[in-house]
Design a protein around this motif. Sequence first.
Motif, PDB file in Angstrom:
ATOM      1  N   LEU A  32       1.020  -0.949  -0.519  1.00  0.00           N
ATOM      2  CA  LEU A  32      -0.044   0.196  -0.180  1.00  0.00           C
ATOM      3  C   LEU A  32       0.683   1.360   0.008  1.00  0.00           C
ATOM      4  O   LEU A  32       0.724   1.929  -0.413  1.00  0.00           O
ATOM      5  CB  LEU A  32      -0.830  -0.581   1.715  1.00  0.00           C
ATOM      6  N   THR A  36       0.073   4.679  -2.534  1.00  0.00           N
ATOM      7  CA  THR A  36      -0.005   5.507  -2.298  1.00  0.00           C
ATOM      8  C   THR A  36       1.388   6.746  -2.462  1.00  0.00           C
ATOM      9  O   THR A  36       0.670   7.943  -3.383  1.00  0.00           O
ATOM     10  CB  THR A  36       0.029   6.051  -0.171  1.00  0.00           C
ATOM     11  N   ILE A  43      -1.934   7.251   3.330  1.00  0.00           N
ATOM     12  CA  ILE A  43      -2.786   6.462   3.676  1.00  0.00           C
ATOM     13  C   ILE A  43      -3.527   6.708   4.307  1.00  0.00           C
ATOM     14  O   ILE A  43      -5.081   5.275   3.652  1.00  0.00           O
ATOM     15  CB  ILE A  43      -1.819   5.157   4.268  1.00  0.00           C
ATOM     16  N   ALA A  44      -4.299   7.329   4.669  1.00  0.00           N
ATOM     17  CA  ALA A  44      -5.502   7.010   5.133  1.00  0.00           C
ATOM     18  C   ALA A  44      -6.585   7.826   4.260  1.00  0.00           C
ATOM     19  O   ALA A  44      -7.756   6.871   4.226  1.00  0.00           O
ATOM     20  CB  ALA A  44      -6.014   8.931   5.859  1.00  0.00           C
ATOM     21  N   VAL A  46      -6.284   5.708   1.251  1.00  0.00           N
ATOM     22  CA  VAL A  46      -6.931   4.231   0.955  1.00  0.00           C
ATOM     23  C   VAL A  46      -7.704   3.831   1.749  1.00  0.00           C
ATOM     24  O   VAL A  46      -8.753   3.430   1.401  1.00  0.00           O
ATOM     25  CB  VAL A  46      -4.998   3.777   0.604  1.00  0.00           C
ATOM     26  N   ASN A  47      -7.542   3.974   3.111  1.00  0.00           N
ATOM     27  CA  ASN A  47      -9.009   3.478   3.815  1.00  0.00           C
ATOM     28  C   ASN A  47      -9.503   3.523   3.873  1.00  0.00           C
ATOM     29  O   ASN A  47     -10.879   2.706   4.444  1.00  0.00           O
ATOM     30  CB  ASN A  47      -7.919   3.626   5.416  1.00  0.00           C
ATOM     31  N   TYR A  48      -9.903   5.642   3.165  1.00  0.00           N
ATOM     32  CA  TYR A  48     -11.184   5.904   3.417  1.00  0.00           C
ATOM     33  C   TYR A  48     -12.276   4.805   2.170  1.00  0.00           C
ATOM     34  O   TYR A  48     -13.078   4.753   2.541  1.00  0.00           O
ATOM     35  CB  TYR A  48     -11.102   7.356   3.673  1.00  0.00           C
ATOM     36  N   HIS A  49     -11.289   4.872   1.200  1.00  0.00           N
ATOM     37  CA  HIS A  49     -12.276   4.791   0.077  1.00  0.00           C
ATOM     38  C   HIS A  49     -11.658   3.588  -0.299  1.00  0.00           C
ATOM     39  O   HIS A  49     -13.129   2.211  -0.888  1.00  0.00           O
ATOM     40  CB  HIS A  49     -11.216   5.350  -1.210  1.00  0.00           C
ATOM     41  N   GLY A  51     -10.652   0.543   2.621  1.00  0.00           N
ATOM     42  CA  GLY A  51     -10.733  -0.258   3.980  1.00  0.00           C
ATOM     43  C   GLY A  51      -9.637  -0.856   4.375  1.00  0.00           C
ATOM     44  O   GLY A  51      -9.083  -1.284   5.241  1.00  0.00           O
ATOM     45  N   SER A  52      -9.082  -1.398   2.541  1.00  0.00           N
ATOM     46  CA  SER A  52      -8.274  -2.034   3.053  1.00  0.00           C
ATOM     47  C   SER A  52      -6.635  -2.856   2.233  1.00  0.00           C
ATOM     48  O   SER A  52      -8.365  -2.890   0.561  1.00  0.00           O
ATOM     49  CB  SER A  52      -8.658  -4.158   3.619  1.00  0.00           C
ATOM     50  N   LYS A  53      -6.620  -3.417   1.892  1.00  0.00           N
ATOM     51  CA  LYS A  53      -5.771  -3.706   0.419  1.00  0.00           C
ATOM     52  C   LYS A  53      -6.629  -4.806  -0.312  1.00  0.00           C
ATOM     53  O   LYS A  53      -6.779  -5.171  -1.718  1.00  0.00           O
ATOM     54  CB  LYS A  53      -4.548  -4.607   0.741  1.00  0.00           C
ATOM     55  N   ASN A  55      -9.357  -5.292  -0.375  1.00  0.00           N
ATOM     56  CA  ASN A  55     -10.867  -4.389  -1.190  1.00  0.00           C
ATOM     57  C   ASN A  55     -10.242  -3.728  -2.167  1.00  0.00           C
ATOM     58  O   ASN A  55     -10.783  -3.319  -3.150  1.00  0.00           O
ATOM     59  CB  ASN A  55     -11.686  -3.230  -0.028  1.00  0.00           C
TER      60      ASN A  55
END
Length: 206
Positions: A32, A36, A43-44, A46-49, A51-53, A55
């Motif tokens: 990830l 990024t 990284i936030a 990626v997590n926002y849109h 949630g995980s690698k 996904n």
Amino acid sequence: MAVAVQQFSTKERILGAAEELFALHGFSGTSLRQVTARADVNIAAVNYHFGSKDNLVNEVFRRRMDAMSRQRLERLQAATADGRCELEPILAAFVEPALDLAQDRQGHAFIRVIARAYAEQNDGLRKFLSDQYGHVQRDFARALAACLPDLGKETLYWRLDFLGGALTYAMADFGLIKRPAGVDEATHRRQAARELIRFAAAGFKA
């Protein structure tokens, strides 16, 4: 409105970066942090849109395959309208949307991503693809079975699997037949589609 546009742009940048990196390094070989850096986000985001690698991997496929699956099913419906049962139009409905994607400049990296999916043992991805797109394969299997009533179900699915492999190979343009000088890409892909459809029809009828 400006916020929504920015969110869309960020999500698309992440998907584009992930697609390119998955094509180059595979799913397990891409972090990830690399995504990024390529997308120029933190990284936030990626997590926002996503949630995980896992996904994120799934969404890379969804972005391309949703549209291709719709095109396939629309063309299958047209090919079987009024009870028609002709093998080559059904096969064309399966083959041509995929080769159209391969011709799209933005789809080139995704072709390599598909090859990675075949090569890597990613059970989560395989389950996602089966859950999301398995119905497309089953619809084509039913249409082909109606045209080939003497062909057993197991044999039919073997041949449909072989068609999928041959199509992936044709999409990647790895073969001996290269685009001749003076022939544009669209013409070359149409020729590839015609030859693959004829080859597949003979295989299904064998």
